[in-house]
Scaffold this active site. Structure first.
Site, PDB file in Angstrom:
ATOM      1  CE1 TYR A   1      -1.916  -7.536   8.956  1.00  0.00           C
ATOM      2  CE2 TYR A   1      -3.727  -8.091   7.490  1.00  0.00           C
ATOM      3  CZ  TYR A   1      -2.580  -7.382   7.757  1.00  0.00           C
ATOM      4  OH  TYR A   1      -2.097  -6.521   6.823  1.00  0.00           O
TER       5      TYR A   1
ATOM      6  CG  ASP B   1      -2.902  -8.268   0.893  1.00  0.00           C
ATOM      7  OD1 ASP B   1      -2.153  -8.544   1.842  1.00  0.00           O
ATOM      8  OD2 ASP B   1      -3.943  -7.591   1.023  1.00  0.00           O
TER       9      ASP B   1
ATOM     10  CG  HIS C   1      -1.961  -1.074   1.206  1.00  0.00           C
ATOM     11  ND1 HIS C   1      -2.823  -1.285   0.148  1.00  0.00           N
ATOM     12  CD2 HIS C   1      -2.262  -2.021   2.141  1.00  0.00           C
ATOM     13  CE1 HIS C   1      -3.606  -2.322   0.433  1.00  0.00           C
ATOM     14  NE2 HIS C   1      -3.287  -2.791   1.618  1.00  0.00           N
TER      15      HIS C   1
ATOM     16  CG  ASP D   1      -4.946  -9.820   3.709  1.00  0.00           C
ATOM     17  OD1 ASP D   1      -4.668 -10.362   2.610  1.00  0.00           O
ATOM     18  OD2 ASP D   1      -4.685  -8.625   3.954  1.00  0.00           O
TER      19      ASP D   1
ATOM     20  CG  HIS E   1      -6.817  -5.301   1.818  1.00  0.00           C
ATOM     21  ND1 HIS E   1      -6.182  -6.064   2.780  1.00  0.00           N
ATOM     22  CD2 HIS E   1      -8.068  -5.057   2.277  1.00  0.00           C
ATOM     23  CE1 HIS E   1      -7.017  -6.256   3.802  1.00  0.00           C
ATOM     24  NE2 HIS E   1      -8.169  -5.659   3.517  1.00  0.00           N
TER      25      HIS E   1
HETATM   26 ZN    ZN Z   1      -4.261  -6.943   2.870  1.00  0.00          ZN
END
Ligand code: ZN
Length: 339
Positions: free
Chosen positions: A322, A197, A162, A286, A199
Site C-alpha cells: 500500500y 503477503d 483473505h 506489505d 498477512h
Molecule cells: Zn496483506
C-alpha cells in the site's frame, strides 16, 4: 514478463474512512494502487501487458460457493433497495450473530453482510465487476502458464487471499490466487501456492484445507498480534485429504530479512517435497518495514524475487502492498529479479 491488467478494477474504489487501530483512516486499498504498479512496470524490459479475456463464470465455482457469488452480485442493489442509500453509498456490515447462541440464517441484506464478511470492508456498486476483473487477470495468467509461458503476473485488485469459499474480508472478495491455483489443478497440475503477503492467506488456506492436490504455504507476521488474528498458526496443517498440505510460517513482528530468508527456504523445501509442477505466488509487498508488521527493506525485494525462482512455471498474483513508493519499488524489484 507477461502481465495481465484489467482497467475494470477501478469500479471498486472505496472512499469512506474506516476505524482501524483506534484511528479513522482513509481506505488503503484503492484503485490508485493498481495504476501505480502498472506505471512502475514500464521500467522493466520486455513487459507485455494484456487485458485478460472475460472470465468464465464456471471458473469462480472452482473456489466459491454459488450462494456467496449470488450474494456478491446482488448485494449492493439489494442494500440500496432496503435502505434508500444512494448509488455511491458503501454497504458495510454492522451486525453479526453472537457466538454460542442459536440463530436463524438471515434474509435481510444488512444481516447477510455480517454473515458473509468478517470485518468492515464495503461493497460498492462496482465491487462485483471489479472483483471479477481481478479474478479474470489471475485465471488468464494461469491459462498462459498452462499454455506454455514460463511465468505470468496478474495485477489483480481488489486482492484475494483473505476471501474464503463464502466470505469476504481484508479488502478481498474473490480469491484470485486460489482461482489461479484451482484452475491449474483442474487441468491436472500439482500446484503449490506460496503466499508472501505480510498477512496470513487465511482465505486460500480455507479453500484448500481438505485438498491434497494443492499445497498452501504462507509466510506472515505473527497472527497472535496481527490481522487476521484467528488463523495462521504453525499447527494448522490441513485436514482429511489436505492433511499436511498446509504450512504456516509465522514470524515475530518486525522480522527482517535475517528471519525471512530461512522461512523462504522452508517454503521452497516444502514445495520441492510436495512434488509440485507449477507454482502460484501470492505477492504482497506489505512486508515492507513501513507497513508495520514485518520489516523488509527496499534491498530485500530483489532477493525475494530470486528466491521465488524455482525453475517451475509460475503464476504471480498481486495481493497487498500500500505505501507510497513501496509498491512502485518492491513489485518491479521482485519481478525483475524473478525474470
Ligand atoms: Zn496483506
Amino acid at each position: 514478463m507477461l502481465v495481465y491488467a484489467n482497467p475494470d478494477h477501478r469500479l471498486h474504489d472505496p472512499a469512506e474512512p474506516h476505524r482501524f487501530g483506534g484511528v479513522l483512516l482513509p481506505p488503503a486499498e484503492t484503485a490508485a494502487r493498481a495504476d501505480r504498479i502498472l506505471s512502475a512496470l514500464t521500467c522493466l524490459p520486455a513487459v507485455d501487458v494484456r487485458v485478460p479475456e472475460p472470465l468464465d463464470e464456471q471458473d469462480l465455482l472452482l473456489v466459491h460457493e454459488p450462494h456467496y457469488l449470488e450474494f456478491l452480485r446482488a448485494a449492493h442493489s439489494r442494500w440500496r433497495a432496503a435502505t434508500g442509500a444512494p448509488a455511491d453509498g458503501e454497504a458495510v456490515a454492522y451486525i453479526r450473530p453472537l457466538p454460542g447462541t442459536p440463530w436463524r440464517p438471515p434474509t435481510h441484506v444488512d444481516a447477510q453482510l455480517g454473515i458473509y464478511s468478517n470485518d468492515v470492508d464495503p461493497i460498492l456498486e462496482g465491487t462485483w465487476l471489479a472483483a471479477r476483473s481481478a479474478a479474470a487477470s489471475a485465471v488468464a495468467a494461469a491459462r498462459a502458464v498452462h499454455g506454455g509461458h514460463d511465468a505470468a503476473y496478474a495485477i489483480s485488485r481488489p486482492p484475494g487471499h483473505h476471501a474464503g469459499p463464502a466470505t469476504f474480508g481484508g479488502y478481498c472478495y474473490l480469491n484470485n490466487t486460489a482461482l489461479a491455483a484451482a484452475w491449474l489443478a483442474s487441468r491436472g497440475a500439482r500446484v503449490a501456492v506460496v503466499d508472501v503477503d505480510t498477512h496470513h492467506g487465511n482465505g486460500t488456506q480455507a479453500v484448500f484445507w481438505t485438498r491434497g492436490d494443492v499445497l498452501t504455504v504462507s509466510i506472515h507476521g505473527d497472527p497472535e498480534v496481527h490481522f487476521p488474528f484467528f488463523t495462521g498458526f504453525a499447527e494448522e496443517r490441513g485436514e482429511d485429504d489436505g492433511s499436511g498440505a498446509n504450512l504456516n510460517l509465522p514470524l515475530p513482528s518486525g522480522s527482517g530479512w535475517a528471519q525471512y530468508a530461512p522461512a523462504l527456504e522452508k517454503a521452497r523445501r516444502a514445495v520441492s517435497t510436495f512434488g509440485a509442477d507449477v507454482l502460484v505466488v501470492a505477492l504482497g509487498v506489505d512486508t515492507h518495514v513501513t507497513d508495520g508488521v514485518l520489516a523488509l527493506a527496499d534491498e530485500d525485494y530483489p532477493l525475494l524475487g530470486q528466491a521465488l525462482r524455482t525453475g517451475m512455471p509460475t503464476v504471480i498474483v498481486q495481493e497487498g502492498g500500500y505505501g507510497e513508493g513501496v509498491l512502485e519499488h518492491a513489485v518491479p524489484a521482485v519481478l525483475a529479479a524473478f525474470t
